[in-house]
Motif scaffolding. Structure first.
Motif, short mmCIF file in Angstrom:
data_model
loop_
_atom_site.label_atom_id
_atom_site.label_comp_id
_atom_site.label_asym_id
_atom_site.label_seq_id
_atom_site.Cartn_x
_atom_site.Cartn_y
_atom_site.Cartn_z
N ASP A 38 0.83 -1.21 0.00
CA ASP A 38 0.00 0.00 0.00
C ASP A 38 0.87 1.26 0.00
O ASP A 38 0.57 2.22 -0.71
CB ASP A 38 -0.94 0.01 1.21
CG ASP A 38 -2.00 -1.10 1.15
OD1 ASP A 38 -2.22 -1.66 0.05
OD2 ASP A 38 -2.60 -1.39 2.21
N GLU A 39 1.92 1.26 0.80
CA GLU A 39 2.82 2.41 0.84
C GLU A 39 3.51 2.63 -0.51
O GLU A 39 3.65 3.76 -0.96
CB GLU A 39 3.87 2.24 1.94
CG GLU A 39 3.31 2.39 3.34
CD GLU A 39 4.35 2.15 4.43
OE1 GLU A 39 5.56 2.26 4.14
OE2 GLU A 39 3.94 1.84 5.56
N ILE A 40 3.94 1.54 -1.12
CA ILE A 40 4.59 1.64 -2.43
C ILE A 40 3.61 2.19 -3.46
O ILE A 40 3.96 3.06 -4.26
CB ILE A 40 5.16 0.26 -2.87
CG1 ILE A 40 6.37 -0.10 -2.00
CG2 ILE A 40 5.52 0.26 -4.35
CD1 ILE A 40 6.85 -1.53 -2.16
N ALA A 41 2.38 1.71 -3.43
CA ALA A 41 1.36 2.22 -4.37
C ALA A 41 1.14 3.72 -4.13
O ALA A 41 1.00 4.49 -5.09
CB ALA A 41 0.05 1.45 -4.20
N ASP A 42 1.13 4.14 -2.86
CA ASP A 42 0.96 5.55 -2.54
C ASP A 42 2.14 6.38 -3.06
O ASP A 42 1.94 7.45 -3.63
CB ASP A 42 0.82 5.72 -1.02
CG ASP A 42 0.48 7.15 -0.63
OD1 ASP A 42 -0.41 7.74 -1.28
OD2 ASP A 42 1.11 7.66 0.31
N VAL A 43 3.34 5.86 -2.90
CA VAL A 43 4.53 6.57 -3.40
C VAL A 43 4.47 6.70 -4.92
O VAL A 43 4.74 7.77 -5.47
CB VAL A 43 5.83 5.86 -2.95
CG1 VAL A 43 7.03 6.40 -3.70
CG2 VAL A 43 6.02 6.03 -1.45
N PHE A 44 4.09 5.64 -5.60
CA PHE A 44 3.98 5.70 -7.06
C PHE A 44 2.91 6.71 -7.49
O PHE A 44 3.09 7.44 -8.46
CB PHE A 44 3.70 4.32 -7.67
CG PHE A 44 4.93 3.49 -7.87
CD1 PHE A 44 5.97 3.92 -8.67
CD2 PHE A 44 5.06 2.26 -7.24
CE1 PHE A 44 7.11 3.16 -8.86
CE2 PHE A 44 6.20 1.48 -7.41
CZ PHE A 44 7.23 1.94 -8.21
N ILE A 47 4.44 10.09 -7.11
CA ILE A 47 5.40 10.33 -8.20
C ILE A 47 4.66 10.71 -9.47
O ILE A 47 5.04 11.66 -10.16
CB ILE A 47 6.30 9.08 -8.43
CG1 ILE A 47 7.28 8.92 -7.26
CG2 ILE A 47 7.05 9.19 -9.76
CD1 ILE A 47 8.05 7.62 -7.28
N ASP A 48 3.60 9.99 -9.79
CA ASP A 48 2.80 10.32 -10.98
C ASP A 48 2.25 11.73 -10.88
O ASP A 48 2.27 12.49 -11.86
CB ASP A 48 1.65 9.32 -11.16
CG ASP A 48 2.13 7.94 -11.62
OD1 ASP A 48 3.28 7.85 -12.09
OD2 ASP A 48 1.36 6.97 -11.49
N CYS A 49 1.76 12.09 -9.70
CA CYS A 49 1.20 13.43 -9.49
C CYS A 49 2.30 14.48 -9.65
O CYS A 49 2.09 15.50 -10.30
CB CYS A 49 0.59 13.51 -8.10
SG CYS A 49 -0.21 15.08 -7.75
N PHE A 50 3.47 14.21 -9.09
CA PHE A 50 4.60 15.14 -9.21
C PHE A 50 5.02 15.30 -10.66
O PHE A 50 5.25 16.41 -11.12
CB PHE A 50 5.79 14.64 -8.38
CG PHE A 50 7.02 15.46 -8.54
CD1 PHE A 50 7.14 16.69 -7.92
CD2 PHE A 50 8.06 15.01 -9.34
CE1 PHE A 50 8.28 17.46 -8.08
CE2 PHE A 50 9.20 15.77 -9.51
CZ PHE A 50 9.31 17.00 -8.87
#
Length: 157
Positions: A38-44, A47-50
């Motif tokens: 879940d944390e990895i999905a949140d980080v990705f 990143i996409d948003c950034f």
């Protein structure tokens, strides 16, 4: 007898306790793995948003550069002011001179017009612009022709 899944009756009480601890640890590990996923999905997602925001900023900057070039080519002083107001260029004399020296998308006649003004700031920019050129080891004719189209700047020719 199935060695992987022995019958509870075949286990001693110590073995049963150990099996329960192993199952509990397994459950904890699976929960931890899910949390990490879940944390990895949140980080990705972040990143996409950034990346989207960065692409948007880059597109906006490119649009402002294009507008600034058009303004400069029509009225050099207003163009420089636009670049400074939009923080695409600092008011530093050296910065302006380097920008004009690169001349990316700028009309050479407009550059010459700006550098030819007798305003003290323009004269300082002109001096810094000349300093951007490397004239060492050139004879007079070579130095005068150093940059392609120097006569297009409006200084003679």
């Amino acid at each position: 007898m199935d060695l992987c899944h022995p019958e509870p009756a075949e286990l001693s009480s110590g073995e049963t306790e150990e099996l329960q601890r192993i199952k509990w640890h397994r459950k904890q590990l699976l929960e931890d793995i899910q949390k990490l996923k879940d944390e990895i999905a949140d980080v990705f997602a972040q990143i996409d948003c950034f990346e989207s925001a960065e692409e948007s900023r880059m597109a906006q900057k490119e649009k402002e550069l294009c507008t600034g070039r058009k303004k400069f080519n029509m009225d050099p002083a207003k163009g420089i002011q636009y670049f400074i107001e939009h923080k695409l260029l600092t008011p530093d004399i050296q910065d302006i001179a380097r920008f004009l020296y690169k001349g990316e998308g700028l009309n050479k006649t407009a550059i010459g017009t700006y550098l030819g003004e007798r305003d003290p700031v323009n004269l300082q920019v002109l001096q810094a612009f000349v300093d951007c050129h490397e004239f060492a080891n050139l004879n007079l004719v070579q130095a005068l022709r150093f940059r392609e189209g120097v006569s297009d700047l409006g200084f003679g020719g």
